[in-house]
Write a protein that holds these residues in place. Structure first.
Motif, short mmCIF file in Angstrom:
data_model
loop_
_atom_site.label_atom_id
_atom_site.label_comp_id
_atom_site.label_asym_id
_atom_site.label_seq_id
_atom_site.Cartn_x
_atom_site.Cartn_y
_atom_site.Cartn_z
N LYS A 172 0.52 3.00 -5.63
CA LYS A 172 -0.64 2.59 -4.84
C LYS A 172 -1.11 3.69 -3.89
O LYS A 172 -2.29 3.76 -3.54
CB LYS A 172 -0.32 1.31 -4.07
N ASP A 226 -3.39 5.48 -6.17
CA ASP A 226 -4.62 4.73 -6.37
C ASP A 226 -5.56 4.86 -5.18
O ASP A 226 -6.78 5.03 -5.34
CB ASP A 226 -4.32 3.25 -6.61
N ASP A 279 -3.18 -5.22 -10.33
CA ASP A 279 -4.59 -5.11 -9.93
C ASP A 279 -5.44 -6.27 -10.42
O ASP A 279 -6.52 -6.52 -9.88
CB ASP A 279 -5.19 -3.81 -10.50
N THR A 322 -8.52 -1.35 -3.64
CA THR A 322 -7.33 -0.71 -4.19
C THR A 322 -6.07 -1.55 -4.06
O THR A 322 -5.29 -1.68 -5.01
CB THR A 322 -7.09 0.64 -3.51
N ASN A 323 -5.84 -2.11 -2.89
CA ASN A 323 -4.58 -2.79 -2.62
C ASN A 323 -4.73 -4.31 -2.64
O ASN A 323 -5.77 -4.85 -2.29
CB ASN A 323 -4.02 -2.35 -1.27
N SER A 328 -8.72 2.46 -10.59
CA SER A 328 -8.88 3.35 -9.44
C SER A 328 -9.26 4.77 -9.84
O SER A 328 -8.76 5.32 -10.83
CB SER A 328 -7.60 3.37 -8.61
N LYS A 381 -0.34 0.30 -11.98
CA LYS A 381 -0.15 -1.09 -11.56
C LYS A 381 -1.33 -1.96 -12.02
O LYS A 381 -1.91 -2.71 -11.24
CB LYS A 381 0.03 -1.15 -10.04
N GLU A 421 0.82 -1.21 0.00
CA GLU A 421 0.00 0.00 0.00
C GLU A 421 0.85 1.26 0.00
O GLU A 421 0.38 2.34 -0.36
CB GLU A 421 -0.91 0.00 1.23
#
Length: 389
Positions: free
Chosen positions: A18, A21, A258, A364-365, A272, A254, A13
């Motif tokens: 990220k 994002d 994802d 997201t992560n 995102s 990314k 994260e």
């Protein structure tokens, strides 16, 4: 049978991309919480001591974008310039405009609606052209590729041991990569595991390697590793300078992390910061939903689905499936089942998966797929599929 190797990666994260994002999805969730019909395409970039939020947003919600951006970065752990960013004091710029009326009109009234007076799901057009992919396979209980699952577990564990204080010298930035040896589509073992974790000046390389092997790699890989598994821990050497100071970050960079770890192709768009009228996001989620239900029903052991749209048009311009020879019936028959049971119009997708909700920071992560509780991970259509098969 000859074996083959395949590799996927993940990031924590605190990776700069990220961070961007999560801020973008935080803005989206805030907008949807107050106005479910918000149109959002938020982008974020970051570098040393700097954050910028830009893009388009049309909403009735009153959102403090700067506060969301700073609060989100602080929640990740960027509270000190020594870690790569101090989100409480860094320079921050906001450049958000309203959505283009040309795009807005084509989404609000689809081509079908304009030509024939369509209503309901037919009325909403796709927010952009593009192709999206969905996938599911029987390698893991999540019906995801093992390489993607393990790499996400490694980076999630890096964050966990940092946040819990078990390894207090760790900082937010980090990466993992997993190489699995396969026989056909059957995973045999982890061949190589790579871990790169940002850390403070105090820890030695030897202690870092021993701690990450014990508390991260061994904890996650378990039965998948063996005596021949190779571990590469911080192979670059020291990793003190990280976060936005070590590398710039941008929303949507990314995209393979994802999705499915590179096992199948990726479409043209990222996820995102985008509201569900953007088929880059919603149709990718729906394609995963379709594939997961088909595989869960036993229609195939491995299934890839491509869906493509034209901007402003509700119905997709194409659907294509590939079962890689694992289908219970032919690919043509699988496609016929999908076309019979599933509605790929954006309005229908939003309604069926209930996507006008603030659920997106949870995605997201550590991958948008394979997580419990997300609507596109439900396997509630298997009985319908079995009836047609």
């Amino acid at each position: 049978m000859k074996t083959r190797l395949f590799t996927s990666e993940s990031v924590t994260e605190g990776h700069p991309d990220k961070v961007c994002d999560l801020i973008a999805d935080g803005i989206l969730d805030a907008a949807l919480a107050a106005d479910p019909y918000s149109r959002v395409a938020a982008e974020v970039c970051t570098t040393t001591d700097f954050l910028m939020v830009f893009g388009e947003m049309t909403t009735a919600a009153d959102i403090d974008v700067e506060s969301i951006a700073r609060r989100t970065a602080l929640s990740i752990g960027y509270d000190d310039r020594a870690k790569g960013l101090d989100a409480s004091s860094c320079r921050l710029e906001v450049r958000l405009d309203r959505q283009s009326p040309d795009i807005s009109n084509s989404v609000t009234r689809s081509l079908e609606s304009r030509e024939g007076g369509g209503r309901g799901a037919e009325e909403l057009g796709a927010g952009d052209q593009g192709m999206m992919f969905g996938f599911a396979c029987t390698e893991t209980p999540e019906l995801m590729p093992l390489t993607a699952v393990l790499s996400h577990r490694l980076t999630a564990r890096l964050a966990q041991v940092r946040r819990s204080g078990l390894l207090p010298y760790l900082r937010p930035d980090g990466k993992a990569q997993v190489t699995v040896e396969y026989e056909g589509y059957k995973p045999l073992r982890v061949r190589t595991a790579v871990l790169s974790a940002q850390h403070d000046e105090s820890v030695t390389n030897d202690r870092l390697a021993a701690d990450l092997k014990k508390h991260v790699a061994d904890y996650v890989l378990g039965e998948y590793a063996d005596d021949g598994t190779e571990y590469l821990i911080n192979p670059s050497g020291r990793f003190v300078i990280g976060g936005p100071e070590g590398d710039s970050g941008v929303t949507g960079r990314k995209i393979v992390v994802d999705t499915y770890g590179g096992v199948i192709p990726h479409g043209g768009g990222a996820f995102s910061g985008k509201d569900p009228t953007k088929v880059d996001r919603s149709a990718s989620y729906y394609a995963r939903y379709v594939c997961k239900n088909m595989v869960a029903a036993g229609a195939a052991e491995r299934l890839e689905l491509q869906v493509a749209y034209a901007i402003g048009k509700a119905n997709p311009v194409s659907l294509a499936v590939n079962s890689f020879g694992t289908g219970r019936v032919s690919d043509d028959r699988l496609l016929a089942v999908i076309e019979k049971l599933f509605d790929f119009r954006p309005g229908a997708i939003i309604s069926e998966l209930d996507l006008r909700r603030p659920i997106y920071t949870a995605t997201t992560n550590y991958g948008h797929f394979g997580k419990p509780g997300l609507p596109w991970e439900a396997t509630d259509r298997t009985e319908d599929i079995l009836k047609l098969l």
